[in-house]
Design an enzyme around this catalytic site. Structure first.
Site, PDB file in Angstrom:
ATOM      1  N   HIS A  29     -16.156  -6.771  -8.346  1.00 59.27           N
ATOM      2  CA  HIS A  29     -17.321  -6.410  -9.146  1.00 59.27           C
ATOM      3  C   HIS A  29     -17.646  -7.550 -10.115  1.00 59.27           C
ATOM      4  CE1 HIS A  29     -15.493  -2.659  -7.762  1.00 59.27           C
ATOM      5  NE2 HIS A  29     -16.681  -2.078  -7.903  1.00 59.27           N
ATOM      6  N   HIS A  83     -13.773  -1.359 -13.359  1.00 56.18           N
ATOM      7  CA  HIS A  83     -14.193  -2.104 -12.166  1.00 56.18           C
ATOM      8  C   HIS A  83     -14.481  -3.564 -12.501  1.00 56.18           C
ATOM      9  CE1 HIS A  83     -17.779  -0.320 -14.053  1.00 56.18           C
ATOM     10  NE2 HIS A  83     -18.366  -1.446 -13.735  1.00 56.18           N
ATOM     11  N   LEU A 113     -14.003   6.303 -14.409  1.00 58.81           N
ATOM     12  CA  LEU A 113     -14.818   5.997 -15.586  1.00 58.81           C
ATOM     13  C   LEU A 113     -14.657   7.045 -16.680  1.00 58.81           C
ATOM     14  CD1 LEU A 113     -17.985   4.617 -13.797  1.00 58.81           C
ATOM     15  CD2 LEU A 113     -16.163   3.345 -14.952  1.00 58.81           C
ATOM     16  N   ASP A 163     -22.367   2.419 -18.493  1.00 63.97           N
ATOM     17  CA  ASP A 163     -23.200   3.606 -18.335  1.00 63.97           C
ATOM     18  C   ASP A 163     -22.429   4.734 -17.658  1.00 63.97           C
ATOM     19  OD1 ASP A 163     -25.733   2.556 -19.338  1.00 63.97           O
ATOM     20  OD2 ASP A 163     -25.742   1.281 -17.565  1.00 63.97           O
ATOM     21  N   ASN A 219     -26.722  -1.970 -19.582  1.00 62.05           N
ATOM     22  CA  ASN A 219     -27.433  -2.880 -18.678  1.00 62.05           C
ATOM     23  C   ASN A 219     -28.455  -2.196 -17.776  1.00 62.05           C
ATOM     24  OD1 ASN A 219     -25.993  -1.743 -16.484  1.00 62.05           O
ATOM     25  ND2 ASN A 219     -24.343  -3.231 -16.691  1.00 62.05           N
ATOM     26  N   GLU A 229     -10.079  20.096 -22.873  1.00 59.96           N
ATOM     27  CA  GLU A 229      -8.821  19.870 -22.159  1.00 59.96           C
ATOM     28  C   GLU A 229      -8.726  18.470 -21.559  1.00 59.96           C
ATOM     29  OE1 GLU A 229      -9.642  24.323 -21.964  1.00 59.96           O
ATOM     30  OE2 GLU A 229     -10.785  22.488 -21.582  1.00 59.96           O
ATOM     31  N   ASP A 277      -6.863  39.443 -17.696  1.00 60.10           N
ATOM     32  CA  ASP A 277      -7.880  38.384 -17.694  1.00 60.10           C
ATOM     33  C   ASP A 277      -8.327  38.008 -16.287  1.00 60.10           C
ATOM     34  OD1 ASP A 277      -8.219  38.219 -20.374  1.00 60.10           O
ATOM     35  OD2 ASP A 277      -7.052  36.384 -20.665  1.00 60.10           O
ATOM     36  N   HIS A 311      -8.394  33.308 -14.433  1.00 59.04           N
ATOM     37  CA  HIS A 311      -7.363  32.736 -15.288  1.00 59.04           C
ATOM     38  C   HIS A 311      -5.976  32.730 -14.640  1.00 59.04           C
ATOM     39  CE1 HIS A 311     -10.491  32.821 -18.201  1.00 59.04           C
ATOM     40  NE2 HIS A 311      -9.710  32.543 -19.228  1.00 59.04           N
ATOM     41  N   ARG A 359       3.342  34.421 -19.811  1.00 59.72           N
ATOM     42  CA  ARG A 359       2.803  35.237 -20.906  1.00 59.72           C
ATOM     43  C   ARG A 359       3.708  36.434 -21.162  1.00 59.72           C
ATOM     44  NH1 ARG A 359      -0.620  39.884 -21.416  1.00 59.72           N
ATOM     45  NH2 ARG A 359      -1.884  39.781 -23.327  1.00 59.72           N
TER      46      ARG A 359
END
Length: 679
Positions: A51, A91, A142, A178, A208, A429, A487, A491, A538
Site C-alpha cells: 500500500h 496497511h 482498522l 478514513d 485524503n 465492549e 433473560d 443472552h 450466574r
C-alpha cells in the site's frame, strides 16, 4: 472541504493540487519526507504488493512529528518513558518501517526493507508487535490501533498517578485513516477518551477523501471534526503537505487540555502523476512507469533503496534527538525511591508474595466448601489478588454488579483522577477490549474487565489480536450458559465457548466451583504470554473440592472422582456441569456401574499435557461430555464413540432449573444416556 477524489472518468482535481504543492520550494523537511516516499515506492514495487498511497500522502506529517515532537531514542526503542506512536492505518506499514530505518533503529536496515512482506521479515505486510521493538502494536484491522492508543494514553495517566511525573510523562500519537474513523470501534474508543479527557493523546487523521471503492462521499459524509468535538476532543484542520502548518498544529496539540484530533488534508499517493488522489495508489504497486515518474516529480533521481548521505544524516540526527532526555530520565530513575517497584511493574514481574492471599483463600474454601456462583467466587479471588498486585486495573462494560469485577475499597478512575484502579468503560465492549490491549502493551499494567460471555462476540477482534500479540489481558465473562435463566436466548452463549476455544493462544477457563475459580485466577494472572477468558456462572454451584494443595486446574483437566472399580464410563464436564456429572456418577455407582468424573476447566492447558496424562485422565471406557453449550469441538476428547449431553441449538427464556430439565442437561438424563449406551 470538497472531496479531492475524482469520480470515474472525471478530471482529477488532486493532480492540480499536487502540482501546486510540488511547485513550492523543496525545503529540507520536504526532502526528508521524500525519502519516506521513495522507500515506500521501492519496497512495494520490489514486493509486488503493498500500500504505497498512505505513506506517500502522510510523509510530510510524519516527518514533522518524528523530527520535532515525538519523544524517542532510536538506540533504546523500549525506553519506558518514550512517546508511543501507533500506526492505526496499518496497511500503510511502509511509513512506519521507513521511519524506523531512517531514524537509525537497529534491525530495520535496507536489507529488511528489501524483504518487505516476505517470510520472516520484520517488515511484514501490516505492523506486527514483536517483530521489531519499534512496533508498538499490531495493526491492520482498522480502528484497533486507535483504540489501543486510548488504552496506552490511559495507562500513562494511571502510572503517572502511581509513580509520579518524573518517571511517567509521555504522549501517545496515532496516525489513522478514513477507514479507522468509519469502524464502530473508533466511536467507542474516542468517546471514552473524551469522557476521561486523555489530554496526552493526539490522533493525526489522514483525511485524503479516498476509499477503495472511490471517493469517501460514496459512503462517508460525516463531519468528523464535529463528531470528535462532541466527544470532548479539541479539533483542527491542517494542510498535511505544509510542514510549517503541521508544526503549528502539533504545537497547539501539545498545549491542549483535551485529546486532540488533527484532520490532515493530504493527497494519497502524493507525487504519482496519474494515480495520486485515487484508489489506484492505495493497495497495489504503482507500476514501474508510474513509480519512476513519481520519484522524478519529487526530483528523487537515486537508485532504488538509496538515500543520499545528507538526508540520511538529518534523519539519524532526529533518531538521536531524544538521547539526552532519556539519559536525564535514567538519572532520575536511579535516584527514585520507587525505582525497584517501577522496574518490576514495567518488566511484567509479579510481586514476590502476590500469591499468598490467594493461597489463604483456597485454604478457606477447602474448609468452608462454599456454594457460590463462580462470578461471586471470582470476586472473592479478586479481593485477595488486587491488593497484592498493584498493577491490576479492573473494569466492566456497565455490568459491575453482575460481573462482580469490583473490589471493595478500590476507587474508580475518573477524569482528572487517575489514582483509582477501576475503569467504568460504559457499554463499549469492543472499545474496552482494545483499550485493555493498549494498556497491556504500554507496560506496567495487568488489565482485567468484565461483561457477559455472550458479548464476547462484540470483543472478538480485540481478543484475537491480544492472542496474536501474546498480551496478558484477562476477560471476566459471566452468565456463561442457559443457567442465566429468564433473560433468554439473546443472552445465553451456547456457541461462544467453542468460538473462543478456536482462537490460537487464548486460554479459556470454565471453573466449576469456588476452589477451581481461585485456581483459574492464579493461572490467569501468572500467564504472561497471552490473554485469558474466565467463563463464570450466574447461578450458585456446590463445592466439590476440599483440597487446597496443588493447583489442579494448572493441567487443564483432572479426575475429580475415580470409579469404584474398572471404569465403565468417564463423565467429562466443565463449569456448572461438573456438579451434574458428580450427581450422575452417584446414581450410576448406586446401580453398580463404576464411573469416573473428570473436570476439564481449560481445554488449552489440557491439550498441552503429554499423551500419557491425557489417557490416564480420560480413560479407555465410554467417554461422555457434559456442557451447557453446543458439542462443537468435543469430539477431540470424546472420540468417535463418545456421547455428548448439552445444547444442540439456542436456549429459551425460563428459570434456570426449568431450562436444564427442558434441554435434558440433568444428572438423570446423563445416567440414562450412559445406561442406554452400555446396554
Amino acid at each position: 472541504m470538497a472531496s479531492l477524489a475524482p469520480s470515474p472518468d472525471a478530471p482529477n482535481p488532486a493532480l492540480d493540487a499536487q502540482a501546486a504543492i510540488l511547485a513550492r520550494p523543496a525545503t529540507e523537511e520536504r526532502r526528508m519526507a521524500d525519502a519516506i516516499r521513495a522507500l515506500a515506492i521501492d519496497a512495494v514495487e520490489k514486493a509486488k504488493s503493498g500500500h504505497p498511497g498512505m505513506p506517500m500522502g502522510m510523509a510530510d506529517v510524519a516527518t514533522v512529528l518524528f523530527t520535532r515532537f515525538l519523544k524517542f531514542d532510536a538506540s533504546d526503542p523500549r525506553w519506558p518513558d518514550r512517546d508511543r506512536f501507533v500506526l492505526s492505518a496499518g496497511h500503510g506499514s511502509m511509513l512506519l518501517y521507513a521511519l524506523l530505518h531512517l531514524t537509525g533503529h537497529a534491525g530495520m536496515g535496507i536489507e529488511e526493507l528489501q524483504r518487505f512482506r516476505q517470510l520472516h521479515s520484520p517488515a511484514a505486510g501490516h505492523p506486527e508487535y514483536g517483530e521489531h521493538p519499534g512496533i508498538e502494536t499490531t495493526t491492520g484491522p482498522l480502528g484497533q490501533g486507535l483504540a489501543n492508543a486510548v488504552g496506552m494514553a490511559l495507562a500513562e495517566r494511571i502510572l503517572a498517578a502511581r509513580f509520579g511525573k518524573s518517571l511517567v510523562d509521555h504522549r501517545t500519537w496515532v496516525i489513522a485513516g478514513d477507514g479507522c474513523m468509519q469502524e464502530g470501534i473508533s466511536h467507542e474508543a474516542a468517546s471514552l477518551a473524551g469522557h476521561l479527557q486523555l489530554e496526552k493523546l493526539c490522533v493525526l487523521y489522514d483525511d485524503n477523501s479516498v476509499t477503495i471503492d472511490g471517493g469517501t462521499d460514496l459512503s462517508f459524509t460525516d463531519d468528523t471534526l464535529k463528531r470528535f468535538q462532541a466527544y470532548g476532543w479539541a479539533v483542527r484542520r491542517v494542510d498535511g503537505h505544509d510542514a510549517a502548518a503541521v508544526e503549528a498544529a502539533l504545537a497547539w496539540a501539545m498545549r491542549s487540555r483535551r485529546p486532540v484530533l488533527l484532520a490532515c488534508r493530504t493527497i494519497i499517493g502524493f507525487s504519482a502523476p496519474t494515480k495520486a488522489g485515487t484508489a489506484g495508489s492505495h493497495g497495489s504497486p504503482l507500476g514501474p512507469n508510474e513509480a519512476a515518474a513519481a520519484k522524478s516529480a519529487l526530483g528523487w533521481n537515486y537508485p532504488p533503496f538509496e538515500v543520499p548521505d545528507g538526508i540520511r544524516a538529518r534523519w539519524e540526527e532526529a533518531g538521536r534527538r531524544g538521547a539526552g532526555t532519556r539519559r536525564a530520565w535514567l538519572k532520575r530513575l536511579a535516584k527514585h525511591p520507587m525505582q525497584a517497584e517501577f522496574e518490576r511493574a514495567v518488566a511484567g514481574r509479579l510481586p514476590e508474595a502476590w500469591h499468598e492471599p490467594l493461597a489463604e483463600l483456597r485454604q478457606k474454601h477447602a474448609v468452608d466448601r462454599p456454594k457460590l456462583a463462580t462470578r461471586v467466587a471470582s470476586q472473592k479471588a479478586l479481593e485477595a489478588l488486587v491488593p497484592a498486585v498493584p498493577e491490576m486495573i479492573g473494569g466492566s462494560a456497565d455490568l459491575t454488579g453482575s460481573n462482580n469485577t469490583n473490589v471493595k475499597g478500590v476507587p474508580s478512575i475518573a477524569r482528572g483522577n487517575f489514582a483509582g484502579r477501576y475503569v467504568h468503560y460504559g457499554v463499549r465492549e469492543h472499545g474496552m477490549a482494545a483499550a485493555m490491549n493498549g494498556m497491556a502493551l504500554h507496560g506496567g499494567i495487568i488489565p482485567y474487565s468484565g461483561t457477559f460471555l455472550v458479548f464476547a462476540d462484540y470483543m472478538r477482534p480485540a481478543i484475537r489480536l491480544a492472542a496474536l500479540m501474546r498480551q496478558r489481558v484477562i476477560h471476566v465473562l459471566t452468565h456463561d450458559s442457559i443457567g442465566l435463566g429468564e433473560d433468554g436466548p439473546t443472552h445465553q452463549p451456547v456457541e461462544t465457548l467453542a468460538s473462543l476455544r478456536a482462537i490460537p493462544n487464548l486460554v479459556v477457563f470454565r471453573p466449576g466451583d469456588a476452589m477451581e475459580t481461585a485456581e483459574c485466577w492464579e493461572l490467569a494472572v501468572k500467564r504472561a504470554d497471552g490473554p485469558t477468558v474466565l467463563a463464570l456462572s450466574r447461578q450458585n454451584l456446590a463445592a466439590f473440592r476440599s483440597d487446597a494443595g496443588e493447583n489442579r486446574c494448572a493441567r487443564g483437566g483432572y479426575v475429580v472422582e475415580e470409579a469404584s472399580g474398572p471404569r465403565r464410563a468417564t463423565l467429562i464436564a466443565t463449569g456448572s456441569e461438573v456438579g451434574t456429572a458428580l450427581a450422575a456418577r452417584a446414581a450410576l455407582e448406586a446401580e453398580g456401574i463404576p464411573v469416573a468424573v473428570v473436570s476439564l476447566p481449560s481445554w488449552e492447558l489440557f491439550a498441552a499435557q503429554d499423551a500419557s496424562y491425557q489417557a490416564q485422565v480420560l480413560g479407555e471406557a465410554l467417554r461422555v461430555g457434559i456442557e451447557a453449550a453446543i458439542p462443537f469441538g468435543w469430539e477431540r476428547w470424546l472420540g468417535p464413540e463418545g456421547l455428548f449431553v448439552g445444547m444442540h441449538g439456542f436456549g429459551a427464556s425460563a428459570p434456570a432449573e426449568d431450562l436444564f430439565r427442558h434441554f435434558g442437561i440433568t444428572a438423570e438424563a446423563v445416567a440414562n444416556a450412559v445406561k442406554k449406551r452400555l446396554g
